[in-house]
Design a protein around this motif. Structure first.
Motif, PDB file in Angstrom:
ATOM      1  N   PRO A 156      76.260  81.276 -20.054  1.00 41.79           N
ATOM      2  CA  PRO A 156      75.867  80.158 -19.362  1.00 41.79           C
ATOM      3  C   PRO A 156      76.958  79.615 -18.493  1.00 41.79           C
ATOM      4  O   PRO A 156      77.985  79.835 -18.493  1.00 41.79           O
ATOM      5  CB  PRO A 156      75.346  79.202 -20.497  1.00 41.79           C
TER       6      PRO A 156
ATOM      7  N   ARG B 245      63.549  77.145 -23.243  1.00 37.35           N
ATOM      8  CA  ARG B 245      63.345  76.943 -21.956  1.00 37.35           C
ATOM      9  C   ARG B 245      64.763  77.276 -21.141  1.00 37.35           C
ATOM     10  O   ARG B 245      64.583  78.254 -19.997  1.00 37.35           O
ATOM     11  CB  ARG B 245      63.170  75.610 -21.414  1.00 37.35           C
ATOM     12  N   SER B 246      65.577  77.110 -21.671  1.00 39.63           N
ATOM     13  CA  SER B 246      67.095  77.239 -21.069  1.00 39.63           C
ATOM     14  C   SER B 246      67.367  78.713 -20.983  1.00 39.63           C
ATOM     15  O   SER B 246      68.144  79.271 -20.220  1.00 39.63           O
ATOM     16  CB  SER B 246      68.400  76.754 -21.701  1.00 39.63           C
TER      17      SER B 246
ATOM     18  N   ARG C 264      66.171  80.070 -16.986  1.00 37.87           N
ATOM     19  CA  ARG C 264      67.551  79.849 -16.778  1.00 37.87           C
ATOM     20  C   ARG C 264      67.544  79.124 -15.373  1.00 37.87           C
ATOM     21  O   ARG C 264      68.271  78.018 -15.541  1.00 37.87           O
ATOM     22  CB  ARG C 264      68.482  81.352 -16.800  1.00 37.87           C
TER      23      ARG C 264
ATOM     24  N   TYR D 154      71.591  75.007 -25.795  1.00 36.80           N
ATOM     25  CA  TYR D 154      70.909  75.544 -24.768  1.00 36.80           C
ATOM     26  C   TYR D 154      71.626  76.477 -23.977  1.00 36.80           C
ATOM     27  O   TYR D 154      73.049  76.135 -23.556  1.00 36.80           O
ATOM     28  CB  TYR D 154      70.395  74.167 -23.544  1.00 36.80           C
ATOM     29  N   GLY D 155      71.406  77.463 -23.364  1.00 33.16           N
ATOM     30  CA  GLY D 155      71.979  78.483 -22.390  1.00 33.16           C
ATOM     31  C   GLY D 155      72.768  79.572 -23.179  1.00 33.16           C
ATOM     32  O   GLY D 155      73.049  80.525 -22.752  1.00 33.16           O
TER      33      GLY D 155
ATOM     34  N   PHE E  21      66.001  75.686 -15.359  1.00 34.44           N
ATOM     35  CA  PHE E  21      66.913  74.838 -16.357  1.00 34.44           C
ATOM     36  C   PHE E  21      68.149  74.320 -15.817  1.00 34.44           C
ATOM     37  O   PHE E  21      68.343  73.114 -15.662  1.00 34.44           O
ATOM     38  CB  PHE E  21      67.241  75.321 -17.498  1.00 34.44           C
ATOM     39  N   TRP E  22      68.835  75.313 -15.191  1.00 36.13           N
ATOM     40  CA  TRP E  22      70.300  75.028 -14.676  1.00 36.13           C
ATOM     41  C   TRP E  22      70.241  74.170 -13.505  1.00 36.13           C
ATOM     42  O   TRP E  22      71.074  73.355 -13.288  1.00 36.13           O
ATOM     43  CB  TRP E  22      71.127  75.946 -14.887  1.00 36.13           C
TER      44      TRP E  22
ATOM     45  N   GLN F 171      69.905  70.710 -14.490  1.00 34.19           N
ATOM     46  CA  GLN F 171      71.267  70.180 -14.895  1.00 34.19           C
ATOM     47  C   GLN F 171      72.432  69.989 -13.874  1.00 34.19           C
ATOM     48  O   GLN F 171      73.151  68.922 -13.857  1.00 34.19           O
ATOM     49  CB  GLN F 171      72.074  71.180 -16.053  1.00 34.19           C
TER      50      GLN F 171
ATOM     51  N   PHE G 215      63.523  73.042 -25.806  1.00 35.44           N
ATOM     52  CA  PHE G 215      64.468  72.623 -24.826  1.00 35.44           C
ATOM     53  C   PHE G 215      65.387  73.981 -24.793  1.00 35.44           C
ATOM     54  O   PHE G 215      65.784  74.550 -23.565  1.00 35.44           O
ATOM     55  CB  PHE G 215      65.388  71.492 -25.436  1.00 35.44           C
ATOM     56  N   HIS G 216      65.780  74.523 -26.042  1.00 36.33           N
ATOM     57  CA  HIS G 216      66.768  75.787 -25.839  1.00 36.33           C
ATOM     58  C   HIS G 216      65.956  76.945 -25.487  1.00 36.33           C
ATOM     59  O   HIS G 216      66.599  77.794 -24.534  1.00 36.33           O
ATOM     60  CB  HIS G 216      67.123  76.101 -27.232  1.00 36.33           C
TER      61      HIS G 216
ATOM     62  N   TYR H 278      73.811  65.782 -23.819  1.00 37.05           N
ATOM     63  CA  TYR H 278      72.994  66.300 -24.683  1.00 37.05           C
ATOM     64  C   TYR H 278      73.745  66.475 -26.094  1.00 37.05           C
ATOM     65  O   TYR H 278      72.974  66.501 -27.118  1.00 37.05           O
ATOM     66  CB  TYR H 278      72.317  67.665 -24.307  1.00 37.05           C
TER      67      TYR H 278
END
Length: 629
Positions: A447, A9-10, A14, A417-418, A17-18, A21, A6-7, A267
């Motif tokens: 992030p 991929r962030s 980027r 993450y981010g 992923f964002w 979100q 998960f991290h 999360y």
């Protein structure tokens, strides 16, 4: 998905992923570009999108949650308890917004908020967000000189304040402090809006000061539409101290912040609509902004605004509120827990805290003995988290909404993450290995939710945060850390709080944790003091669970020896404090941070500097007497 991938991929994707979100919040107009990083280290998120923090926190929930609690006000200082539903909060915010609009406040104008922990403070913050004004909250009761410097930097059109606040039963009059601050400031606000709580006498300045109650009545039926803001417009500034005297205005955006908070509730904090979130912080600090005012409501939860201390009327008050309001997520500070550690442990089990899924702690490093004590006493998961005013939400913790990663006492956790977190050698800028000490840094872009820049000073943003590691443009947290073989990080204290004893670099945190493991110790602070022979030596100031244990010279000497031997055994002779002084309380700011620099100054017979944020000046006097100053 596991937290590692998960991290990953962030960081690797980027934008993808964002963009995902970003679906967690309402967009009035979709964004055209997820990230603009054309001017490093400045990041612009969700470019072209239009949204509003107030809409996401309140209006969005009206169709489904209008009659559910949104804001719960509890003051153990005045005995008041009031609950506002989403519909009632919506109306109060529109009234406050209408007052501001009538005073000429509009999009991009600054409003300085100098308030106790009362509902009107929250109304003012949401109202600013609603109409596109920029709020700048200054901790209530801040000294006039400090307040004046913030007035000059923010140049507000309006100041919102009150007659006074109350702490531990003692009234703090705000109006005289505010009047003096305005006198000292070069910038003069056009209007001052005042909430009269009938706590302190208050003289209104004709033509400038407005009474909130009468203004509220005048705008009782106000309807104020939302002002849709481009994602990168400024939502607020929040001042944080720097290495120079001039405070830094941490500047935050609208869209990135809303997305970051929404994601963190999903999360990290795992809060659900209709539940209750309780942060015992203050709106004057970043935790209050993120996790009292905005994030809980964005997630559809009720938030508790608490005016009081952890000990009044007794040491069970926090847990009483958990039982009464069925709190599912709680956020407090290690300092508060260390205060409770000195009280009767029976208070931990007096109330039904079964609704609580987890207690989150942040603000100061959480030492293992304190974490273990509250974990065993409360019987609920204790989750440490590490972040800063500048980041707005956690850098290091565990994310049980992604994966049920176990916590580890003494560690805030893993990178969220981010955040592309690195541990770097302070001299070379190279990454350090497992269990090697380095500076905790973040490879940009930062992030969503992190600071955009320093208000009015882009150059200071770059020079302060992105130039301290040689040869690398990385954001420095100015904290030392190590990472173990499983990827858990441990924070060892500020890079400027490092003690250099005969060439050995020691983090104050390491020594404090060792001292805190002694069964007689409630809390402690360690500082590095100049020494002719060794460069620096460690000096410790200890609060005992039972002060009677050190009531005579003989018992003091015996206990000091015991504590030194504890450090010897755990860290080696090089880390042993030169002296252990016993005090009944540590000098702290009103947000609970130990003022180590002031302690160090007294130990070195220097001027302790600006102490306007001290909770209790007598604590520093105890230090002065202990070191013979």
């Amino acid at each position: 998905m596991d937290l590692t991938s998960f991290h990953r991929r962030s960081i690797d994707d980027r934008e993808g992923f964002w963009a995902e979100q970003a679906r967690l919040i309402h967009w009035h107009k979709p964004f055209g570009k997820v990230l603009d990083y054309s001017k490093p280290p400045f990041a612009r998120w969700f470019v072209g999108g239009e949204t509003n923090l107030c809409f996401n926190a309140i209006d969005r929930h009206l169709p489904t949650q209008a009659d559910l609690p949104a804001l719960i006000f509890v003051s153990t200082e005045t005995g008041e308890e009031r609950t506002y539903t989403f519909a009632q909060l919506h109306q109060e915010v529109m009234r406050m917004a209408a007052i501001m609009l009538e005073q000429g406040v509009g999009r991009g104008d600054r409003v300085l908020i100098y308030m106790p922990m009362i509902p009107e403070a929250a109304f003012a913050m949401y109202a600013c967000a609603r109409i596109g004004a920029i709020h700048s909250v200054v901790f209530g009761g801040f000294a006039s000189h400090s307040l004046a410097s913030r007035i000059d930097d923010a140049s507000p059109k309006l100041i919102v304040s009150a007659d006074g606040g109350s702490r531990a039963g003692k009234v703090v009059p705000y109006k005289p402090l505010l009047d003096e601050a305005i006198r000292l400031a070069a910038h003069k606000p056009a209007k001052v809006l005042l909430v009269d709580r009938k706590l302190a006498a208050m003289d209104l300045v004709s033509g400038r000061d407005l009474d909130y109650a009468s203004q509220r009545e005048k705008h009782r039926d106000a309807q104020v539409p939302v002002t849709w803001l481009e994602s990168n417009e400024v939502s607020y500034t929040l001042y944080t101290s720097g290495t120079t005297g001039k405070p830094k205005g941490v500047q935050r955006d609208v869209g990135g912040y809303a997305v970051a908070l929404a994601a963190s509730m999903k999360y990290i904090f795992c809060g659900n609509p209709g539940e209750t979130y309780f942060s015992s912080s203050d709106i004057g600090w970043v935790v209050g902004h993120s996790y009292i005012i905005y994030a809980p409501l964005i997630a559809g939860m009720a938030t508790i605004v608490y005016e009081g201390t952890p000990l009044r009327p007794d040491a069970g008050i926090l847990w009483k509120l958990v039982e009464q309001y069925k709190v599912t997520v709680m956020f407090s500070a290690p300092t508060a827990i260390r205060v409770l550690k000195k009280q009767d442990p029976a208070f931990l089990t007096k109330y039904d805290t079964s609704s609580l899924r987890a207690l989150f702690l942040a603000g100061e490093p959480l030492d293992e003995p304190t974490a273990r004590w509250i974990s065993e006493g409360l019987g609920r998961p204790i989750i440490d988290n590490y972040w800063q005013t500048e980041t707005g939400w956690p850098i290091l913790t565990v994310a049980h909404g992604v994966e049920k990663t176990p916590t580890r006492f003494g560690s805030p956790g893993m990178p969220m993450y981010g955040y592309d977190v690195r541990l770097l050698h302070e001299g070379t800028g190279e990454e350090v290995g497992v269990n090697e000490k380095g500076v905790v840094a973040i490879a940009p872009p930062l992030p969503p939710g992190c600071m955009q820049t320093v208000w009015g000073d882009d150059e200071r943003f770059v020079s302060t945060y992105f130039t301290s590691v040689p040869g690398k443009m990385v954001y420095s947290t100015f904290d030392w850390g190590i990472r173990d073989e499983d990827g858990y990080y441990f924070i060892l204290g500020r890079t400027d709080d490092v003690i250099n004893v005969a060439g050995h670099r020691l983090g104050t945190r390491e020594i404090e944790e060792s001292i805190s493991s002694h069964s007689s110790v409630a809390e402690c602070a360690v500082v590095g003091v100049a020494d002719q022979l060794k460069g620096q030596v460690a000096m410790a100031f200890v609060v005992l669970k039972d002060p009677a244990q050190a009531s005579t010279p003989e018992t003091r000497m015996a206990l000091e020896g015991e504590i030194m031997r504890t450090v010897d055994k755990q860290l080696g002779g090089v880390a042993r404090p030169s002296r252990v002084h016993f005090v009944t309380l540590l000098p702290k700011t009103r947000s609970g941070k130990v003022v180590r620099r002031a302690i160090q100054a007294l130990c070195e017979r220097r001027d302790a500097g600006d102490l306007t944020t001290l909770e209790d000046p007598s604590a520093l006097e105890q230090v002065r007497q202990a070191v013979g100053g």
